[in-house]
Enzyme design. Structure first.
Site, mmCIF file in Angstrom:
data_model
loop_
_atom_site.group_PDB
_atom_site.id
_atom_site.type_symbol
_atom_site.label_atom_id
_atom_site.label_comp_id
_atom_site.label_asym_id
_atom_site.label_seq_id
_atom_site.Cartn_x
_atom_site.Cartn_y
_atom_site.Cartn_z
ATOM 1 N N PRO A 1 -36.022 2.261 13.311
ATOM 2 C CA PRO A 1 -36.680 1.485 14.364
ATOM 3 C C PRO A 1 -37.676 2.342 15.131
ATOM 4 O O PRO A 1 -37.406 3.515 15.419
ATOM 5 C CB PRO A 1 -35.523 1.073 15.265
ATOM 6 C CG PRO A 1 -34.479 2.125 15.056
ATOM 7 C CD PRO A 1 -34.634 2.606 13.642
ATOM 8 N N TYR B 1 -54.926 -6.549 16.723
ATOM 9 C CA TYR B 1 -53.949 -7.528 16.225
ATOM 10 C C TYR B 1 -53.884 -8.793 17.075
ATOM 11 O O TYR B 1 -52.908 -9.539 16.970
ATOM 12 C CB TYR B 1 -52.530 -6.940 16.218
ATOM 13 C CG TYR B 1 -52.382 -5.539 15.696
ATOM 14 C CD1 TYR B 1 -52.676 -5.222 14.376
ATOM 15 C CD2 TYR B 1 -51.889 -4.529 16.517
ATOM 16 C CE1 TYR B 1 -52.494 -3.933 13.894
ATOM 17 C CE2 TYR B 1 -51.707 -3.238 16.031
ATOM 18 C CZ TYR B 1 -52.022 -2.954 14.728
ATOM 19 O OH TYR B 1 -51.840 -1.687 14.259
ATOM 20 N N CYS C 1 -67.338 -0.043 25.733
ATOM 21 C CA CYS C 1 -68.572 -0.756 25.394
ATOM 22 C C CYS C 1 -68.378 -1.553 24.126
ATOM 23 O O CYS C 1 -68.817 -1.156 23.039
ATOM 24 C CB CYS C 1 -69.706 0.239 25.253
ATOM 25 S SG CYS C 1 -69.951 1.092 26.797
HETATM 26 N N1 LLP Z 1 -40.465 2.663 8.782
HETATM 27 C C1 LLP Z 1 -41.614 2.538 8.100
HETATM 28 C C2 LLP Z 1 -41.668 2.980 6.721
HETATM 29 C C3 LLP Z 1 -42.735 1.984 8.726
HETATM 30 O O1 LLP Z 1 -43.865 1.854 8.052
HETATM 31 C C4 LLP Z 1 -42.654 1.571 10.081
HETATM 32 C C5 LLP Z 1 -43.815 1.002 10.765
HETATM 33 C C6 LLP Z 1 -41.441 1.741 10.752
HETATM 34 C C7 LLP Z 1 -40.360 2.274 10.072
HETATM 35 C C8 LLP Z 1 -41.259 1.331 12.187
HETATM 36 O O2 LLP Z 1 -41.403 -0.030 12.381
HETATM 37 P P1 LLP Z 1 -41.125 -0.682 13.828
HETATM 38 O O3 LLP Z 1 -39.650 -0.587 14.106
HETATM 39 O O4 LLP Z 1 -41.909 0.101 14.822
HETATM 40 O O5 LLP Z 1 -41.594 -2.068 13.689
HETATM 41 N N2 LLP Z 1 -49.479 -0.301 14.654
HETATM 42 C C9 LLP Z 1 -48.769 -1.544 14.476
HETATM 43 C C10 LLP Z 1 -47.411 -1.325 13.863
HETATM 44 C C11 LLP Z 1 -47.459 -0.642 12.519
HETATM 45 C C12 LLP Z 1 -46.090 -0.371 11.964
HETATM 46 C C13 LLP Z 1 -46.191 0.477 10.772
HETATM 47 N N3 LLP Z 1 -44.939 0.858 10.204
HETATM 48 C C14 LLP Z 1 -48.671 -2.250 15.804
HETATM 49 O O6 LLP Z 1 -49.157 -1.719 16.796
HETATM 50 O O7 LLP Z 1 -48.151 -3.358 15.879
#
Ligand code: LLP
Length: 442
Positions: free
Chosen positions: A295, A338, A365
């Site tokens: 997470p 997003y 900008c």
């Molecule tokens: N494990 C892997 C292999 C991942 O690619 C990711 C996120 C995570 C864990 C963690 O996922 P989470 O629990 O944070 O959902 N920049 C985007 C989110 C990109 C997530 C990429 N991978 C945003 O701001 O929404």
């Protein structure tokens, strides 16, 4: 029971005796004055509470390893808090590895992910003794084996797979569907395992890994994912006479950015995962495997807010009212990337009636630099401090120096104390990498 990821604000948020919003016992107007704005604020109590949510929710399953996804936010102070909470770490770059290493984290608790890890990054991981590498593709298997054999080392790996699960989140943050840049297709697993078993003698395969997406509100997708991972693990063990016993289900649990968001509790997701692990292990005839979770957002998003100072405003004749703040897409690119939505309050007017519908614009900008479209706020004026909630994840970690602006500072608050954990960049920081060729100098 609700869990921290279902809260819109840090758990210690309240209105204090001065009529201002405080977090971690610190008046946010005072923090803005002391440290300047934009300012990232992280609430330690909330972070530790989320960790407890996870530990409690998964306590019914014996073999769980929590690996915080550092990509959400990676600083040394945060690493020490999470280490203290007995979390391991998922990393995706030399920079994240280095941050943890310099913070003194035991590298065996680190798992290295990514679809294009470089020779230098993999070498660094092997040199420092990173605990697991999640191999993403055939190219990487060959490269990693070559590097490991040059170090005369064996390294423990997981195979990253794409389980073909579509979840309802923004297209850019979906990762587990079939046409994805990440991981082996399920039909490629056997070829990968055969290479590892027969040729890549410096790679020890331990299990398989998937990550199906981010900001996920459904729970059934986790059951589907676990079923596929356990089924594949059992199949590989049977076919190749192996005894792999690790599955990594990735991250993805959603958080509450606005009143309209209804993420599931960590308990609900844990319930689905644990029961599926048990039933499918039985169904496919293996011992329930060790479960890794990664997470990111749900650990750190709720604990973080960003403070901005309100500057100029503009009333479009017969149109919107814009209020501009002193930050925007460089410290929080998520609305522009997003269409992400955020909730905010005026720190020094939390009890005033919200009589105005306004648009909060950033200072960059770019017309798309709008932090919040149409939010109800009290009468605001220049100098007011705005607190945008749920900015702990993927804000600082995705921040840029667009328009040659300095990245904000970050403070950690707890028990009425505030400490800088990331310094505000200076103008000299901005030019510190510039070089002027001699021929341009007089
Ligand atoms: N494990 C892997 C292999 C991942 O690619 C990711 C996120 C995570 C864990 C963690 O996922 P989470 O629990 O944070 O959902 N920049 C985007 C989110 C990109 C997530 C990429 N991978 C945003 O701001 O929404």
């Amino acid at each position: 029971m609700s869990t921290t990821n279902q809260s819109l604000k840090p758990l210690t948020t309240k209105i204090n005796e001065n009529g201002n919003i405080e977090i971690g016992g610190c008046d946010l107007t005072v923090l803005a004055q002391k440290y300047d704005t934009p300012l990232y604020v992280l609430d330690e109590f909330t972070i530790r509470n989320v960790c407890n949510d996870y530990k409690k929710a998964f306590s019914a399953y014996k073999n769980v390893k929590m690996m915080y996804a550092s990509k959400a936010l990676c600083t040394q102070a945060l690493a020490l808090i999470l280490d203290d909470e007995e979390f391991g770490f998922d990393v995706v770059s030399a920079g994240e590895i280095y941050t943890l290493y310099k913070a003194g984290i035991d590298m065996s608790k680190v798992l290295f992910n990514g679809n294009n890890k470089s020779y230098d990054e993999l070498s660094m991981a092997l040199e420092l003794g990173v605990g697991r590498i999640s191999a993403d593709n055939f190219f990487e298997l060959a490269l990693l084996n070559e590097i490991a054999s040059s170090y005369k080392k064996n390294t423990d790996i997981l195979l990253r797979v794409t389980p073909g699960i579509e979840c309802h989140t923004h297209e850019y943050i979906q990762t587990g569907h079939l046409d994805s840049k990440f991981g082996f297709d399920l039909t490629q697993i056997d070829d990968a395992v055969e290479l590892i078993v027969n040729e890549y003698k410096n790679l020890n395969i331990r299990g398989i890994h998937a990550h199906i997406g981010s900001q996920i509100f459904e729970t059934a997708v986790y059951s589907d994912e676990i079923e596929i991972l356990v089924k594949e693990l059992a199949r590989i063990n049977e076919k190749y006479g192996l005894s792999l016993n690790e599955i990594n289900a990735g991250g993805g649990i959603g958080v509450k950015y606005t009143q309209n968001d209804n993420p599931p509790s960590v308990d609900e997701v844990a319930g689905k995962i644990i029961s599926k692990l048990e039933t499918s292990a039985k169904k496919y005839g293996i011992e329930p495997p060790i479960l890794y979770l990664e997470p990111g957002r749900s650990i750190i998003s709720t604990a973080g807010v960003t403070l901005y100072t309100v500057g100029s405003s503009k009333q479009v004749p017969k149109g919107r009212t814009y209020f501009a703040v002193d930050g925007g897409m460089a410290d929080n690119p998520r609305p522009a990337m997003y269409q992400a939505e955020y909730y905010a309050e005026v720190v020094n007017k939390p009890l005033q009636e919200k009589t105005k519908t306004v648009t909060v614009a950033g200072r960059y900008c770019e017309s798309g630099d709008i932090l919040i479209h149409n939010i109800n706020l009290p009468e605001i004026e220049e100098g007011d401090i705005l607190c945008v909630y749920n900015t702990g994840a993927y804000n600082y970690s995705m921040a840029s120096n667009y328009n040659r602006t300095q990245k904000p500072a970050m403070v950690l608050v707890n028990n009425s104390q505030s400490d800088i954990i990331v310094n505000r960049e200076t103008l000299d920081d901005l030019i510190s990498h510039d070089k002027i060729p001699d021929r341009l100098k007089n």
